[in-house]
Each structure stands twice: as structure tokens, then as C-alpha cells.
Motif scaffolding. Sequence first.
Motif, PDB file in Angstrom:
ATOM      1  N   THR A 107      -9.142  -7.680   7.506  1.00 26.85           N
ATOM      2  CA  THR A 107      -8.821  -8.238   6.354  1.00 26.85           C
ATOM      3  C   THR A 107      -7.471  -7.556   6.002  1.00 26.85           C
ATOM      4  OG1 THR A 107     -11.020  -8.795   5.573  1.00 26.85           O
ATOM      5  CG2 THR A 107      -9.352  -9.126   3.932  1.00 26.85           C
ATOM      6  N   SER A 108      -6.736  -8.370   5.750  1.00 26.68           N
ATOM      7  CA  SER A 108      -5.328  -7.622   5.106  1.00 26.68           C
ATOM      8  C   SER A 108      -5.253  -7.698   3.635  1.00 26.68           C
ATOM      9  CB  SER A 108      -4.274  -8.711   5.529  1.00 26.68           C
ATOM     10  OG  SER A 108      -4.181  -9.833   4.865  1.00 26.68           O
ATOM     11  N   VAL A 109      -4.635  -6.909   3.024  1.00 30.67           N
ATOM     12  CA  VAL A 109      -4.474  -6.592   1.780  1.00 30.67           C
ATOM     13  C   VAL A 109      -2.965  -6.774   1.435  1.00 30.67           C
ATOM     14  CG1 VAL A 109      -4.703  -4.951  -0.171  1.00 30.67           C
ATOM     15  CG2 VAL A 109      -6.371  -4.856   1.687  1.00 30.67           C
ATOM     16  N   GLU A 110      -2.858  -7.657   0.304  1.00 31.81           N
ATOM     17  CA  GLU A 110      -1.430  -7.862  -0.006  1.00 31.81           C
ATOM     18  C   GLU A 110      -1.110  -6.897  -1.184  1.00 31.81           C
ATOM     19  OE1 GLU A 110       1.574 -11.213  -2.421  1.00 31.81           O
ATOM     20  OE2 GLU A 110      -1.016 -11.589  -1.748  1.00 31.81           O
ATOM     21  N   VAL A 111      -0.093  -6.071  -1.173  1.00 39.06           N
ATOM     22  CA  VAL A 111       0.260  -4.974  -1.993  1.00 39.06           C
ATOM     23  C   VAL A 111       1.368  -5.310  -2.637  1.00 39.06           C
ATOM     24  CG1 VAL A 111       0.734  -2.637  -2.595  1.00 39.06           C
ATOM     25  CG2 VAL A 111      -0.843  -3.226  -0.652  1.00 39.06           C
ATOM     26  N   LYS A 112       1.626  -5.259  -4.089  1.00 35.46           N
ATOM     27  CA  LYS A 112       2.725  -5.524  -4.780  1.00 35.46           C
ATOM     28  C   LYS A 112       3.219  -4.377  -5.481  1.00 35.46           C
ATOM     29  CE  LYS A 112       2.055 -10.562  -5.160  1.00 35.46           C
ATOM     30  NZ  LYS A 112       2.797 -11.580  -5.778  1.00 35.46           N
ATOM     31  N   LEU A 113       4.382  -3.700  -5.360  1.00 38.89           N
ATOM     32  CA  LEU A 113       4.872  -2.779  -5.734  1.00 38.89           C
ATOM     33  C   LEU A 113       5.886  -3.028  -7.089  1.00 38.89           C
ATOM     34  CD1 LEU A 113       5.291  -0.600  -2.708  1.00 38.89           C
ATOM     35  CD2 LEU A 113       3.551  -0.431  -4.192  1.00 38.89           C
ATOM     36  N   GLY A 114       6.142  -2.114  -7.835  1.00 39.82           N
ATOM     37  CA  GLY A 114       7.248  -2.292  -9.104  1.00 39.82           C
ATOM     38  C   GLY A 114       6.813  -3.547  -9.889  1.00 39.82           C
ATOM     39  N   VAL A 115       5.691  -3.986 -10.013  1.00 44.82           N
ATOM     40  CA  VAL A 115       5.031  -4.917 -10.811  1.00 44.82           C
ATOM     41  C   VAL A 115       4.284  -4.497 -11.678  1.00 44.82           C
ATOM     42  CG1 VAL A 115       3.720  -7.171 -10.846  1.00 44.82           C
ATOM     43  CG2 VAL A 115       5.401  -6.590  -8.997  1.00 44.82           C
ATOM     44  N   LYS A 116       4.430  -4.809 -13.249  1.00 54.36           N
ATOM     45  CA  LYS A 116       3.588  -4.295 -14.258  1.00 54.36           C
ATOM     46  C   LYS A 116       2.276  -5.287 -14.346  1.00 54.36           C
ATOM     47  CE  LYS A 116       3.409  -3.385 -19.190  1.00 54.36           C
ATOM     48  NZ  LYS A 116       3.025  -1.719 -19.169  1.00 54.36           N
ATOM     49  N   ALA A 117       1.106  -4.911 -14.083  1.00 62.69           N
ATOM     50  CA  ALA A 117       0.121  -5.685 -14.306  1.00 62.69           C
ATOM     51  C   ALA A 117       0.010  -6.289 -15.802  1.00 62.69           C
ATOM     52  CB  ALA A 117      -1.244  -5.010 -14.068  1.00 62.69           C
ATOM     53  N   THR A 118      -0.167  -7.462 -16.288  1.00 60.91           N
ATOM     54  CA  THR A 118      -0.514  -7.878 -17.401  1.00 60.91           C
ATOM     55  C   THR A 118      -1.627  -8.906 -17.511  1.00 60.91           C
ATOM     56  OG1 THR A 118       1.015  -9.772 -17.253  1.00 60.91           O
ATOM     57  CG2 THR A 118       1.842  -7.693 -18.111  1.00 60.91           C
ATOM     58  N   PRO A 119      -2.171  -9.337 -18.481  1.00 58.58           N
ATOM     59  CA  PRO A 119      -3.463 -10.098 -18.491  1.00 58.58           C
ATOM     60  C   PRO A 119      -2.643 -11.752 -17.760  1.00 58.58           C
ATOM     61  CG  PRO A 119      -3.449  -9.342 -20.717  1.00 58.58           C
ATOM     62  CD  PRO A 119      -2.196  -8.730 -19.886  1.00 58.58           C
ATOM     63  N   LYS A 120      -1.426 -12.225 -18.053  1.00 62.03           N
ATOM     64  CA  LYS A 120      -0.831 -13.254 -17.493  1.00 62.03           C
ATOM     65  C   LYS A 120      -0.900 -13.066 -16.034  1.00 62.03           C
ATOM     66  CE  LYS A 120       2.993 -16.223 -17.963  1.00 62.03           C
ATOM     67  NZ  LYS A 120       4.503 -16.281 -18.198  1.00 62.03           N
ATOM     68  N   SER A 121      -0.057 -11.810 -15.616  1.00 61.58           N
ATOM     69  CA  SER A 121       0.069 -11.624 -14.094  1.00 61.58           C
ATOM     70  C   SER A 121      -1.335 -11.512 -13.306  1.00 61.58           C
ATOM     71  CB  SER A 121       0.926 -10.437 -13.993  1.00 61.58           C
ATOM     72  OG  SER A 121       0.086  -9.564 -14.031  1.00 61.58           O
ATOM     73  N   VAL A 122      -2.454 -10.974 -14.083  1.00 62.14           N
ATOM     74  CA  VAL A 122      -3.541 -11.187 -13.189  1.00 62.14           C
ATOM     75  C   VAL A 122      -4.212 -12.581 -13.285  1.00 62.14           C
ATOM     76  CG1 VAL A 122      -6.185 -10.133 -13.743  1.00 62.14           C
ATOM     77  CG2 VAL A 122      -4.149  -8.791 -13.698  1.00 62.14           C
ATOM     78  N   PHE A 123      -4.275 -13.283 -14.325  1.00 56.13           N
ATOM     79  CA  PHE A 123      -4.677 -14.743 -14.385  1.00 56.13           C
ATOM     80  C   PHE A 123      -4.094 -15.749 -13.439  1.00 56.13           C
ATOM     81  CE2 PHE A 123      -5.764 -13.785 -18.902  1.00 56.13           C
ATOM     82  CZ  PHE A 123      -7.065 -13.424 -18.596  1.00 56.13           C
ATOM     83  N   GLU A 124      -2.849 -15.415 -12.740  1.00 53.51           N
ATOM     84  CA  GLU A 124      -2.040 -16.228 -11.868  1.00 53.51           C
ATOM     85  C   GLU A 124      -2.672 -15.925 -10.721  1.00 53.51           C
ATOM     86  OE1 GLU A 124       2.012 -14.788 -11.949  1.00 53.51           O
ATOM     87  OE2 GLU A 124       2.350 -15.688 -13.986  1.00 53.51           O
ATOM     88  N   PHE A 125      -3.413 -15.190 -10.311  1.00 54.31           N
ATOM     89  CA  PHE A 125      -4.404 -14.785  -8.999  1.00 54.31           C
ATOM     90  C   PHE A 125      -5.684 -15.539  -8.986  1.00 54.31           C
ATOM     91  CE2 PHE A 125      -1.395 -11.433  -8.762  1.00 54.31           C
ATOM     92  CZ  PHE A 125      -1.026 -11.516  -7.454  1.00 54.31           C
ATOM     93  N   ASN A 126      -5.822 -16.106 -10.311  1.00 53.91           N
ATOM     94  CA  ASN A 126      -7.312 -16.903 -10.397  1.00 53.91           C
ATOM     95  C   ASN A 126      -8.395 -15.903  -9.611  1.00 53.91           C
ATOM     96  OD1 ASN A 126      -8.833 -18.824 -11.373  1.00 53.91           O
ATOM     97  ND2 ASN A 126      -8.774 -20.225  -9.585  1.00 53.91           N
ATOM     98  N   PRO A 127      -8.446 -14.921 -10.053  1.00 49.97           N
ATOM     99  CA  PRO A 127      -9.374 -13.703  -9.694  1.00 49.97           C
ATOM    100  C   PRO A 127     -10.860 -14.062  -9.907  1.00 49.97           C
ATOM    101  CG  PRO A 127      -8.520 -12.757 -11.278  1.00 49.97           C
ATOM    102  CD  PRO A 127      -7.923 -14.031 -11.235  1.00 49.97           C
ATOM    103  N   GLU A 128     -11.649 -13.606  -8.759  1.00 52.11           N
ATOM    104  CA  GLU A 128     -13.135 -13.774  -9.242  1.00 52.11           C
ATOM    105  C   GLU A 128     -13.504 -12.515  -9.712  1.00 52.11           C
ATOM    106  OE1 GLU A 128     -15.059 -14.867  -5.536  1.00 52.11           O
ATOM    107  OE2 GLU A 128     -14.097 -17.022  -5.462  1.00 52.11           O
ATOM    108  N   ALA A 129     -13.002 -11.465  -9.294  1.00 56.86           N
ATOM    109  CA  ALA A 129     -13.222 -10.030  -9.458  1.00 56.86           C
ATOM    110  C   ALA A 129     -11.790  -9.198  -9.834  1.00 56.86           C
ATOM    111  CB  ALA A 129     -14.190  -9.385  -8.711  1.00 56.86           C
ATOM    112  N   VAL A 130     -11.814  -8.246 -10.984  1.00 57.20           N
ATOM    113  CA  VAL A 130     -10.672  -7.506 -11.309  1.00 57.20           C
ATOM    114  C   VAL A 130     -11.196  -5.949 -11.443  1.00 57.20           C
ATOM    115  CG1 VAL A 130      -8.894  -7.043 -12.590  1.00 57.20           C
ATOM    116  CG2 VAL A 130      -9.420  -9.208 -12.103  1.00 57.20           C
TER     117      VAL A 130
END
Length: 196
Positions: free
Chosen positions: A1-24
Motif C-alpha cells: 500500500t502506498s502512502v501519500e505524503v504532503k509536505l509544507g501544508v498546514k493541517a486545518t479542519p477544512k483541509s482534513v475534511f477535504e479528504f473525507n476521512p474515516e479515521a484521523v
Amino acid sequence: TSVEVKLGVKATPKSVFEFNPEAVIVATGSTPFIPPIPGADAESVISDWDVLLENAPVGQNVIIVDEDHHIRGSSVAEFLADRGKKVQVLTGTYYPGMDVELKTWRFLYQRLLEKGVVITPHTRVKEIQETAIIVYHTITNAEMVIENVDTVVLVYGGEPNNQLYRALKGKVEELYAVGDCLAPRRVEQAIYEGHK
């Protein structure tokens, strides 16, 4: 399984919700704890993190207030002594680094003494002034003034950087705080938690 890594990005509630995650999993670490000591907000007062990351200037005469009880205060003292600073470590305990494993502590303590670091136990800070600090003895409560202080380094451990976790709570199906975001602890707990 590959893991996507995003660097230089500040995590905010909005940016997290954009992924529509099941778990955080929130691993945002901690920030230095600054105690409510009068004068602790002065420009000449910095944290141990500021010293080790070289984020702030450090004067020649340095007082380290070590209330972390582990290796951090002593490590900062050695770091500054190696750079030619005159260093005094104050701690409210019997000696700095009381929670360090004894064999490690003994050699660290020896190095500090050989480098001219002054160690003052049973001492807590009452007030930080422009070029002095007022301290008191933890047993007798006798006050004393230490003068000609250029920089005060506060080593009080960290406090959880959990704003993102709190903002996501109740809005994500599974939410976990890990590491110092949950509670600042030692490396042993971090390794165990990572393993889990």
C-alpha cells in the motif's frame, strides 16, 4: 500500500475534511509550557526549544530554570557551556535531571561540572526582571536576587498542541490524538504508542 505524503501544508479542519476521512490520527506534538511567573513574557526569556533550534539570541550570562526533571535542562546547559556561555541551572528538586537513569545522569552531571556549569538545587523563580531574577529556596523560603542575567531559559516541559484535535472532535468517525498531542511524555511512551 502506498502512502501519500504532503509536505509544507498546514493541517486545518477544512483541509482534513477535504479528504473525507474515516479515521484521523492527530500527531501535532506539543509546545513549550511557559509558567505564570511575573516577567516570563520578557524578550530575554526563552524556552529550551528556542535554544536548541537556535531561534533566539542567547546572552553571555544564562540562567536555566529546570523544572522538567529529565535530561532537557542539563542538555541545554551543556549545549550553551560548549558555546562559551556562563551557565547556572536552577531547579526546585534535589538536583537537575532527577528522573534521568542514574548511570546516564552521573556522566552528564560530571560533564556539566567540568564545563563550569553552576548547579543550584532547591531553588524556584519568583520573578524575572530585566537583568535579574528573584528566587526562593524551596525549603526555607528565603529569597535571593541573582543579578547580571542576560538570558533566562525556561525548561518546564511541554503542553499538548491539540487545537486541531479539539476542532475535529465529534466531526470525524474515528479520531485519535497520539504522542505529545495527547500528553507530553518521554520517548519510551512514544515508542510504545507508535507500536500500538
